[in-house]
Design a protein around this motif. Structure first.
Motif, mmCIF file in Angstrom:
data_model
loop_
_atom_site.group_PDB
_atom_site.id
_atom_site.type_symbol
_atom_site.label_atom_id
_atom_site.label_comp_id
_atom_site.label_asym_id
_atom_site.label_seq_id
_atom_site.Cartn_x
_atom_site.Cartn_y
_atom_site.Cartn_z
ATOM 1 N N GLY A 1 4.151 6.015 -4.308
ATOM 2 C CA GLY A 1 5.022 5.850 -5.466
ATOM 3 C C GLY A 1 6.461 5.545 -5.093
ATOM 4 O O GLY A 1 7.358 5.681 -5.919
ATOM 5 N N THR A 2 6.672 5.148 -3.863
ATOM 6 C CA THR A 2 8.023 4.818 -3.418
ATOM 7 C C THR A 2 8.457 3.473 -4.017
ATOM 8 O O THR A 2 7.647 2.746 -4.567
ATOM 9 C CB THR A 2 8.096 4.805 -1.881
ATOM 10 O OG1 THR A 2 9.456 4.705 -1.488
ATOM 11 C CG2 THR A 2 7.326 3.661 -1.288
ATOM 12 N N THR A 3 9.700 3.156 -3.897
ATOM 13 C CA THR A 3 10.231 1.900 -4.454
ATOM 14 C C THR A 3 10.621 0.941 -3.340
ATOM 15 O O THR A 3 10.754 1.347 -2.180
ATOM 16 C CB THR A 3 11.479 2.187 -5.315
ATOM 17 O OG1 THR A 3 12.501 2.745 -4.462
ATOM 18 C CG2 THR A 3 11.164 3.152 -6.443
ATOM 19 N N GLN A 4 10.812 -0.306 -3.718
ATOM 20 C CA GLN A 4 11.292 -1.291 -2.745
ATOM 21 C C GLN A 4 12.658 -0.877 -2.219
ATOM 22 O O GLN A 4 12.957 -1.079 -1.041
ATOM 23 C CB GLN A 4 11.372 -2.678 -3.383
ATOM 24 C CG GLN A 4 10.051 -3.338 -3.599
ATOM 25 C CD GLN A 4 10.199 -4.741 -4.163
ATOM 26 O OE1 GLN A 4 11.297 -5.206 -4.466
ATOM 27 N NE2 GLN A 4 9.069 -5.424 -4.304
ATOM 28 N N GLN A 5 13.474 -0.285 -3.074
ATOM 29 C CA GLN A 5 14.808 0.143 -2.657
ATOM 30 C C GLN A 5 14.728 1.217 -1.577
ATOM 31 O O GLN A 5 15.439 1.148 -0.578
ATOM 32 C CB GLN A 5 15.604 0.665 -3.861
ATOM 33 C CG GLN A 5 17.021 1.115 -3.506
ATOM 34 C CD GLN A 5 17.871 -0.017 -2.957
ATOM 35 O OE1 GLN A 5 17.821 -1.132 -3.441
ATOM 36 N NE2 GLN A 5 18.649 0.271 -1.932
ATOM 37 N N SER A 6 13.837 2.192 -1.742
ATOM 38 C CA SER A 6 13.737 3.252 -0.726
ATOM 39 C C SER A 6 13.171 2.699 0.584
ATOM 40 O O SER A 6 13.564 3.128 1.669
ATOM 41 C CB SER A 6 12.903 4.425 -1.231
ATOM 42 O OG SER A 6 11.584 4.032 -1.472
ATOM 43 N N ALA B 1 9.455 2.283 11.452
ATOM 44 C CA ALA B 1 8.672 3.247 12.226
ATOM 45 C C ALA B 1 9.473 4.495 12.586
ATOM 46 O O ALA B 1 8.919 5.588 12.638
ATOM 47 C CB ALA B 1 8.133 2.592 13.488
ATOM 48 N N THR B 2 10.746 4.349 12.810
ATOM 49 C CA THR B 2 11.536 5.502 13.258
ATOM 50 C C THR B 2 12.205 6.258 12.116
ATOM 51 O O THR B 2 12.485 7.443 12.256
ATOM 52 C CB THR B 2 12.616 5.081 14.272
ATOM 53 O OG1 THR B 2 13.440 4.074 13.687
ATOM 54 C CG2 THR B 2 11.997 4.561 15.542
ATOM 55 N N ASN B 3 12.455 5.611 10.993
ATOM 56 C CA ASN B 3 13.183 6.259 9.910
ATOM 57 C C ASN B 3 12.287 6.868 8.836
ATOM 58 O O ASN B 3 12.774 7.579 7.974
ATOM 59 C CB ASN B 3 14.154 5.275 9.251
ATOM 60 C CG ASN B 3 15.226 4.811 10.207
ATOM 61 O OD1 ASN B 3 15.535 5.505 11.164
ATOM 62 N ND2 ASN B 3 15.780 3.650 9.972
ATOM 63 N N SER B 4 11.014 6.589 8.873
ATOM 64 C CA SER B 4 10.109 7.120 7.856
ATOM 65 C C SER B 4 9.537 8.466 8.297
ATOM 66 O O SER B 4 9.277 8.678 9.476
ATOM 67 C CB SER B 4 8.960 6.139 7.603
ATOM 68 O OG SER B 4 8.060 6.679 6.672
ATOM 69 N N ASN B 5 9.347 9.348 7.331
ATOM 70 C CA ASN B 5 8.720 10.650 7.604
ATOM 71 C C ASN B 5 7.262 10.665 7.198
ATOM 72 O O ASN B 5 6.623 11.704 7.249
ATOM 73 C CB ASN B 5 9.464 11.766 6.859
ATOM 74 C CG ASN B 5 10.850 11.970 7.395
ATOM 75 O OD1 ASN B 5 11.092 11.811 8.581
ATOM 76 N ND2 ASN B 5 11.778 12.303 6.520
ATOM 77 N N ASP B 6 6.737 9.536 6.775
ATOM 78 C CA ASP B 6 5.358 9.428 6.313
ATOM 79 C C ASP B 6 4.483 8.948 7.466
ATOM 80 O O ASP B 6 4.581 7.800 7.899
ATOM 81 C CB ASP B 6 5.299 8.452 5.133
ATOM 82 C CG ASP B 6 3.934 8.372 4.498
ATOM 83 O OD1 ASP B 6 2.937 8.706 5.157
ATOM 84 O OD2 ASP B 6 3.870 7.969 3.324
ATOM 85 N N GLY B 7 3.612 9.833 7.967
ATOM 86 C CA GLY B 7 2.791 9.520 9.132
ATOM 87 C C GLY B 7 1.878 8.333 8.925
ATOM 88 O O GLY B 7 1.694 7.516 9.826
ATOM 89 N N VAL B 8 1.304 8.202 7.731
ATOM 90 C CA VAL B 8 0.402 7.078 7.451
ATOM 91 C C VAL B 8 1.177 5.771 7.495
ATOM 92 O O VAL B 8 0.744 4.794 8.114
ATOM 93 C CB VAL B 8 -0.299 7.260 6.080
ATOM 94 C CG1 VAL B 8 -1.081 6.018 5.697
ATOM 95 C CG2 VAL B 8 -1.200 8.470 6.107
ATOM 96 N N ARG C 1 0.827 -1.203 0.000
ATOM 97 C CA ARG C 1 0.000 0.000 0.000
ATOM 98 C C ARG C 1 0.862 1.254 0.000
ATOM 99 O O ARG C 1 0.535 2.244 -0.658
ATOM 100 C CB ARG C 1 -0.935 -0.016 1.206
ATOM 101 C CG ARG C 1 -2.032 0.995 1.098
ATOM 102 C CD ARG C 1 -3.138 0.740 2.054
ATOM 103 N NE ARG C 1 -2.680 1.017 3.407
ATOM 104 C CZ ARG C 1 -3.442 0.949 4.477
ATOM 105 N NH1 ARG C 1 -4.687 0.574 4.358
ATOM 106 N NH2 ARG C 1 -2.976 1.238 5.656
ATOM 107 N N GLN C 2 1.984 1.218 0.714
ATOM 108 C CA GLN C 2 2.897 2.361 0.728
ATOM 109 C C GLN C 2 3.467 2.606 -0.666
ATOM 110 O O GLN C 2 3.555 3.740 -1.121
ATOM 111 C CB GLN C 2 4.022 2.128 1.743
ATOM 112 C CG GLN C 2 5.087 3.188 1.770
ATOM 113 C CD GLN C 2 4.591 4.527 2.270
ATOM 114 O OE1 GLN C 2 3.456 4.677 2.693
ATOM 115 N NE2 GLN C 2 5.449 5.529 2.209
#
Length: 167
Positions: free
Chosen positions: A13-18, A49-56, A7-8
């Motif tokens: 539009g992010t990638t598996q690499q990111s 959970a700690t490294n992402s800036n995406d709240g959802v 879903r992310q």
């Protein structure tokens, strides 16, 4: 976690690499996690959970990690503290308060109320407090979102009331 990652990718539009970089792992590990071929370690959950800036994404990851004991994100379209989400929560709280008010009986004097009737009144009061809290959250997040000072809005409203009283 498979569906959260998928879903992310679809939502942002992010990638598996990111995602792998965020999770401090490799792209092949992310691919295997998505296929259900690899279990996700608590360190990977923590990194996501700690490294992402995406709240959802963070909220959904925490919900997955806690096995449903935390609240998932309300919407994929907006971030978790968006005024639209707070508005939906406020509407929900208002409906609960209205329901509690409709079923609460205030006709008796307190000394003649049963324990259950008093508990019902306390429950109604807490529902109303939830509305006040959520209403304040809506005001705070909306003012922050539209970059307005809440005091200025209050002053404008008070001036409008004064003008209406004069008319």
């Amino acid at each position: 976690m498979t569906h959260v990652i998928q879903r992310q990718i679809e939502r942002s539009g992010t990638t598996q690499q990111s995602i792998a970089i965020t999770a401090l792992t490799t792209k092949s590990n992310v691919s295997m996690m998505m296929k259900g071929e690899r279990n996700i370690s608590s360190d990977t959950y923590r990194a996501l959970a700690t490294n992402s800036n995406d709240g959802v994404f963070v909220t959904d990851t925490l919900n997955e990690f806690s096995d449903g004991f935390s609240t998932p994100a309300h919407s994929d379209r907006v971030y978790y503290d968006h005024p639209g989400l707070v508005k939906q929560q406020l509407i929900k709280e208002m409906k609960e308060a209205i329901n509690a008010l409709e079923h609460c009986d205030f006709l008796k004097r307190p000394e003649f109320m049963s324990r259950e009737e008093k508990e019902e009144i306390v429950r109604t009061m807490t529902e109303c407090e939830d509305v006040l809290f959520q209403g304040q959250m809506f005001l705070n997040t909306t003012c922050k979102h539209i970059k307005k000072n809440q005091r200025d809005l209050t002053k404008a409203f008070e001036q409008k009331l004064k003008m209406e009283r004069r008319i």
